[in-house]
Write an enzyme that holds these catalytic residues in place. Structure first.
Site, PDB file in Angstrom:
ATOM      1  N   ASN A 135       0.886  -0.967   0.363  1.00 28.20           N
ATOM      2  CA  ASN A 135      -0.232  -0.209   0.140  1.00 28.20           C
ATOM      3  C   ASN A 135       0.844   1.441   0.107  1.00 28.20           C
ATOM      4  OD1 ASN A 135      -1.670  -1.585   2.349  1.00 28.20           O
ATOM      5  ND2 ASN A 135      -2.741  -1.160   0.425  1.00 28.20           N
TER       6      ASN A 135
ATOM      7  N   ILE B  90       1.519   6.997   0.952  1.00 29.00           N
ATOM      8  CA  ILE B  90       0.752   5.228   1.251  1.00 29.00           C
ATOM      9  C   ILE B  90      -1.405   5.848   0.659  1.00 29.00           C
ATOM     10  CG2 ILE B  90      -0.251   4.891   3.210  1.00 29.00           C
ATOM     11  CD1 ILE B  90       1.996   6.191   4.872  1.00 29.00           C
ATOM     12  N   CYS B  91      -1.592   4.816   0.005  1.00 27.41           N
ATOM     13  CA  CYS B  91      -3.236   4.638   0.272  1.00 27.41           C
ATOM     14  C   CYS B  91      -3.662   4.441   1.529  1.00 27.41           C
ATOM     15  CB  CYS B  91      -3.305   3.820  -0.699  1.00 27.41           C
ATOM     16  SG  CYS B  91      -5.048   3.083  -1.321  1.00 27.41           S
ATOM     17  N   LEU B  92      -4.468   5.421   2.126  1.00 31.54           N
ATOM     18  CA  LEU B  92      -5.413   4.882   3.258  1.00 31.54           C
ATOM     19  C   LEU B  92      -6.685   5.137   3.024  1.00 31.54           C
ATOM     20  CD1 LEU B  92      -3.526   3.875   5.645  1.00 31.54           C
ATOM     21  CD2 LEU B  92      -3.680   6.073   6.528  1.00 31.54           C
TER      22      LEU B  92
ATOM     23  N   LEU C 270      -1.533  -0.077  -3.873  1.00 29.90           N
ATOM     24  CA  LEU C 270      -0.579   0.838  -4.542  1.00 29.90           C
ATOM     25  C   LEU C 270       0.654   0.215  -5.581  1.00 29.90           C
ATOM     26  CD1 LEU C 270       0.149   3.895  -2.705  1.00 29.90           C
ATOM     27  CD2 LEU C 270      -1.203   3.605  -4.902  1.00 29.90           C
TER      28      LEU C 270
END
Lengths: 534, 161
Positions: free
Chosen positions: B77, B86-88, B122
């Site tokens: 991620n 960051i994919c949050l 990601l």
């Protein structure tokens, strides 16, 4: 709970007789006494419902007494219908803002009309939205926003209960507003959140769909607790040691606090300054407002900005910055937060919703003229229209007929008057009279005729008799003549037969010469005359 | 809303979530936080020290903060480059709630290191590896931790925003 003095909720006034604070400030005391004067017995739970006129009177009284302090008791009246949601008014905002200005109530807009938003969605709970504190409107500094007493930057004496903190700004709530999903935020925080929410409108906690008019002021219990929080005077940095309840800190800081003003550094100027003078020159010089070009004193510029028609303020319905001058037309024609009626209202659509949401409604509106139902509705409306047209025509005809009848009656009445009674009887009598006359004339005529014929007869009879007599006479004469003729012819023949010569004749001749010729002639005539008799 | 940021910083720096230390960059910009994360044991990243930069937009908390790894990390991620995005889910614009505290954001980052989310990756390749070949993934993680995340992170200079 020591004191509960809802000076910022005048519609819900409850008599704070028994729990009056030990040291009431003049403002609150005035407000309290006004409250006591106006309303002596009401339940503290529900709040009283003053008549709008009484509430207005109360608010005006308070404004006069509390001037020039910011008037916390505004003309707010709890809306009579629970379905009506009170969204604060420009008026209320002016009332609270303007007295800050020097000279107090220079701008008082008399009409207390609020902006009532009807029920927009069905599941909302109802309740009024109290007009926010001016600092809740978050007016930018360049429009004078920094001279508004900022309730959001107060310093609290001790850490308040975490349950009284706004989830957005993490400070004690100011003008708490509760959403339909039962979360409470500061007025300003919630407005900013809705305004900057990327997905339209969503609750900052659970992202439930949220429309501003469906939000309402938080429970009184919450507001009271917040009002009782102890805060430091905002001028504690300048040396003020006061610690007050949050409710009264504004009036302290704007009127009483002796640290609020600085003396003007100008030698012959006795005016005061709100901020610390930067140099030794007197700033009390006249400048021109950069927006409306009127002359103002430099230190009053910020106050002027808050009332200048050319500067911007928040539209309380949609939270956009709009010029004060254009606020009316903005709310009338473009504000997305105003409830308007469906554009197909004239076709019968009863729905009303926020202008921003109206486009989604009009797409599916059953009254849209292009949908099948809309076409039916339109044709029905045309029918109804034609019916009503016909009805009007009938009515016109009726009135005309009435008129005609009336005139006929008039004419007959006048005729009757002239004829001395029953007009029809008069007519027939005339005709009878005429008939009688005619009869008489006829009789006379017959009589005359008879007399004339009699007279003619009488005249003619003797003539006829005479004619007959004459004819008889003529016949007698003819007989005589014939006899004479026949005798003379006989005589002649006898003479001719007896005579030998003409001597006799000649002898007789000289005396009968003419007589001789005559018989011939006579013969010829007799022949002629005899002819008709043959 | 600087007040809220100050408050949150005070809260987080006084009582940091487990594994975190928070500091402000030298120029005192309160909108940029330098966060150091030392993942605890259940995480495969355990011995590493990771630097993160937390950037708060000017209209925070109405817009989500931006969190980036300064230290390179091998994670489905997080982009495996110098950007370290960051994919949050918490920080996506349509999922961000103004009421979310930064402490919760930091804890979400820590949980991401304990439990990667290969379903929302990601780095597709790393996610694939995480799902199908866990030992190889762990090995790569260890390799990256040893290579990049053993020393104290160096934060890039703050760009005035």
């Amino acid at each position: 709970m020591p004191a509960d003095e809802p000076t910022d909720e005048p519609a819900d006034v409850n008599p704070p007789l028994d729990n009056q604070p030990s040291s009431p400030t003049p403002t609150t005391a005035a407000a309290t006494s006004a409250v006591l004067e106006t309303s002596s017995s009401e339940s503290s739970d529900n709040g009283i419902r003053l008549s709008p006129a009484a509430a207005r009177r109360l608010a005006r009284q308070n404004l006069r007494r509390a001037s020039p302090t910011p008037d916390l008791v505004t003309s707010l009246v709890r809306p009579s219908s629970p379905d009506d949601l009170y969204i604060g008014t420009q008026v209320a905002q002016f009332r609270r803002t303007v007295p800050l200005e020097e000279g107090g109530a220079s701008l008082q807009i008399p009409q207390p009309a609020g902006l009532f938003i009807p029920n927009v969605s069905s599941e909302r709970r109802s309740g009024p939205l109290l007009p926010p504190h001016p600092s809740s409107l978050d007016i930018p500094k360049r429009y004078g926003g920094d001279c508004i007493f900022d309730m959001y930057s107060l310093t609290y004496v001790e850490d308040p209960d975490v349950n009284l903190l706004c989830p957005i700004c993490h400070d004690p709530l100011v003008d708490p507003v509760t959403t339909p999903c039962d979360h409470t935020f500061c007025y300003r925080c919630l407005r900013q959140s809705i305004y900057s929410s990327p997905s339209g409108t969503a609750c900052p906690i659970d992202r439930d769909h949220l429309v501003w008019p469906n939000c309402f002021s938080a429970a009184r219990l919450v507001r009271t607790q917040l009002n009782n929080l102890m805060v430091k005077c905002p001028y504690h940095g300048r040396g003020c040691k006061e610690e007050l309840r949050r409710e009264v800190v504004e009036s302290h800081a704007t009127t009483e606090c002796r640290f609020k003003d600085f003396t003007c550094p100008g030698a012959d100027c006795d005016k005061t300054l709100r901020s610390k003078p930067t140099d030794d020159t007197c700033p009390h010089v006249e400048i021109k407002c950069s927006y409306c070009q009127t002359g103002i004193e430099a230190p009053d510029r910020d106050f002027h900005m808050l009332s200048c028609a050319m500067t911007k303020t928040r539209c309380e319905a949609c939270w956009r910055l709009v010029r004060r001058r254009q606020m009316g037309s903005h709310q009338e024609s473009e504000c997305d937060g105003i409830v308007i009626a469906c554009p197909y209202q004239e076709f019968g659509c009863p729905s009303r919703s926020l202008r921003g949401l109206m486009s989604t409604h009009t797409v599916t509106c059953a009254f849209h003229p292009d949908t099948p139902s809309g076409i039916i509705i339109r044709s029905q409306r045309e029918l109804i229209q034609s019916y009503s047209d016909l009805g009007q025509q009938i009515q016109q005809l009726n009135t005309r007929q009435d008129e005609t009848n009336r005139r006929i009656n008039e004419v007959t009445a006048s005729v009757g008057r002239r004829g001395g009674g029953d007009p029809a009887g008069g007519d027939s009598r005339t005709i009878q009279d005429l008939d009688a006359g005619f009869e008489e004339v006829h009789q006379n005529l017959t009589h005359l005729e008879a007399r004339q014929s009699m007279w003619t007869m009488n005249q003619v009879m003797p003539i006829r008799e005479e004619v007959t007599e004459l004819r008889n006479n003529i016949n007698m004469i003819r007989m005589h003549v014939n006899w004479l003729l026949n005798r003379s012819r006989e005589e002649g023949r006898i003479r001719a037969a007896n005579n030998s010569g003409s001597s006799t004749i000649r002898r007789e001749g000289p005396g009968d010469g003419s007589h001789h010729m005559l018989p011939e002639r006579r013969r010829s005539t007799s022949q002629e005359t005899d002819l008709p008799r043959l | 809303m600087a007040k809220r940021i100050t408050k949150e910083f005070a809260e987080v720096s006084q009582e940091p979530p487990e594994g975190f230390t928070v500091a402000l960059p030298p120029n005192d910009s309160i909108h940029t936080w330098h966060v150091t994360l030392r993942p605890s044991d259940p995480s495969p990243y355990s011995p590493g020290i990771f630097g993160l930069v937390l950037t708060l937009p000017s209209d925070y908390p109405f817009k989500a903060p931006v969190v980036k790894f300064v230290t390179r990390i091998y994670h489905p991620n997080v982009t495996n480059d110098s950007l370290g995005n960051i994919c949050l889910g918490l920080l996506k614009p349509d999922a961000w709630k103004p009421s979310t505290k930064l402490r919760a954001v930091l804890e979400a980052v820590r949980n991401l290191l304990i439990e990667p989310q290969p379903d929302d990756p990601l780095e597709d390749r790393i996610a694939e590896e995480f799902r199908n070949d866990r030992p190889s993934f762990d090995k790569n993680v260890k390799f990256h931790v040893e290579k990049y995340a053993r020393a104290e992170p160096t934060f890039p200079p703050v760009v005035a925003s």
